[in-house]
Design an enzyme around this catalytic site. Structure first.
Site, mmCIF file in Angstrom:
data_model
loop_
_atom_site.group_PDB
_atom_site.id
_atom_site.type_symbol
_atom_site.label_atom_id
_atom_site.label_comp_id
_atom_site.label_asym_id
_atom_site.label_seq_id
_atom_site.Cartn_x
_atom_site.Cartn_y
_atom_site.Cartn_z
ATOM 1 N N HIS A 95 0.824 -1.210 0.000
ATOM 2 C CA HIS A 95 0.000 0.000 0.000
ATOM 3 C C HIS A 95 0.857 1.258 0.000
ATOM 4 C CE1 HIS A 95 -3.149 -2.818 0.854
ATOM 5 N NE2 HIS A 95 -2.646 -3.133 2.018
ATOM 6 N N HIS A 137 -7.019 -4.807 -1.080
ATOM 7 C CA HIS A 137 -6.291 -6.073 -1.001
ATOM 8 C C HIS A 137 -6.637 -7.002 -2.156
ATOM 9 C CE1 HIS A 137 -6.060 -4.695 3.235
ATOM 10 N NE2 HIS A 137 -4.841 -5.157 3.117
#
Length: 330
Positions: free
Chosen positions: A56, A218
């Site tokens: 991320h 995700h």
């Protein structure tokens, strides 16, 4: 699979070694996977620790530095860090004023940060925790009980980090962090699926000419699939969805976030459409941040996060920050 990596097994430590080389103002413990501001612990200051699965970036390691996080704990790709990392980070940044854990609402992160808090408190560290759960797309997901924590994490870390830098006590830093989360909402869109190094292929099938609305970070698919929309149509859908969940009663902080594979040319064009739609809906924008800040590896797409501001939140947002990925002021 074409990726700029050696082998999937060393992606995270390889990235940490590069971060250490590029940012001597940080202490990067590659073996134990903890990133610290080099001057930690800072006397008289509350420590801020966050973390989560890698993939991320720049969240969270890119937000370590004066005015934001004291430490970050990167896990494996899309996998929570372990409690020993968090305990080590808390001990390293605790100056005796306590430590705030900033936790995105994913089941693994919540469980591991809870366990770490218990262990750290047994070692004498005073702990508080804020849970970030701003994503309005789904009530629950594959990875969560309740809403996911996404773009608002940046707002929480920046504003709480500024409060800590001013010398606010732990209870006050935690309170402002919770206020930011309560006032924040996000919605994300995918134009292409993410490929993780270990899997080596897209995590879901998204045919050309279609997009996913309401995705997570995700690789989980969205809540709805449609034929490709224009930037204006995506902006309208995203803004309206956020406002349906929480209608701000004052000016907002706006984050137009890229998911990792969408260029700034497109993100700025999208930001223009988001501004237009917010104006049509009577929402004033106090500050805007555009770029790749809470990403999902190579996912194409974007998200919109709004946080209802007030005088104190704006002052803390504007306060100086100096990290690898976010810096302004002195």
């Amino acid at each position: 699979m074409r990726m700029l990596i050696n082998v999937p097994e060393t992606v995270v430590p390889d990235a940490l070694r590069g971060m250490a080389a590029a940012h001597p103002e940080l202490t990067v413990d590659v073996e134990n996977r903890v990133i610290l501001r080099r001057d930690a612990p800072v006397a008289g200051k509350v420590g801020l620790v966050s973390g989560g699965g890698s993939g991320h970036e720049p969240l969270h390691g890119g937000f370590v530095g004066p005015g934001m996080l004291s430490a970050a704990c990167p896990g494996e790709v899309f996998t929570s860090p372990v409690p020993t990392q968090m305990v080590r980070a808390a001990a390293a940044v605790d100056s005796g004023q306590g430590v705030l854990f900033v936790v995105k609402n994913y089941t693994g992160d919540v469980l591991n940060f809870d366990m770490a808090a218990e262990l750290a408190e047994e070692e004498g560290v005073r702990l508080a925790k804020v849970l970030v759960d701003d994503d309005v797309a789904v009530a629950d997901s594959t990875f969560t009980a309740g809403r996911r924590g996404t773009g608002a994490t940046l707002f929480v870390e920046k504003i709480a980090g500024a409060a800590a830098e001013e010398g606010a006590p732990l209870e006050q830093v935690a309170a402002v962090a919770r206020r930011v989360n309560e006032r924040s909402r996000s919605f994300g869109v995918a134009l292409g699926a993410v490929t993780t190094p270990a899997l080596g292929k897209p995590t879901f099938d998204l045919p050309p000419g279609e997009l996913e609305l309401g995705i997570g970070i995700h690789g989980e698919p969205g809540r709805e699939r449609r034929a490709m929309m224009t930037s204006r149509e995506i902006a309208d859908y995203s803004v309206d969805t956020v406002l349906e969940d929480r209608r701000p009663t004052g000016p907002v902080l706006l984050l137009v976030n890229g998911m990792g594979a969408t260029p700034l040319l497109e993100l700025y064009g999208f930001a223009a459409e988001v501004h237009r739609r917010l104006a049509e809906r009577g929402v004033a924008v106090a500050r805007t941040l555009v770029g790749n800040y809470v990403t999902s590896l190579d996912m194409a797409g974007c998200s919109v996060t709004l946080c209802q501001a007030d005088e104190e939140l704006l002052r803390l947002w504007d306060a100086p920050v100096r990290t690898a990925a976010l810096r302004w002021g002195r």
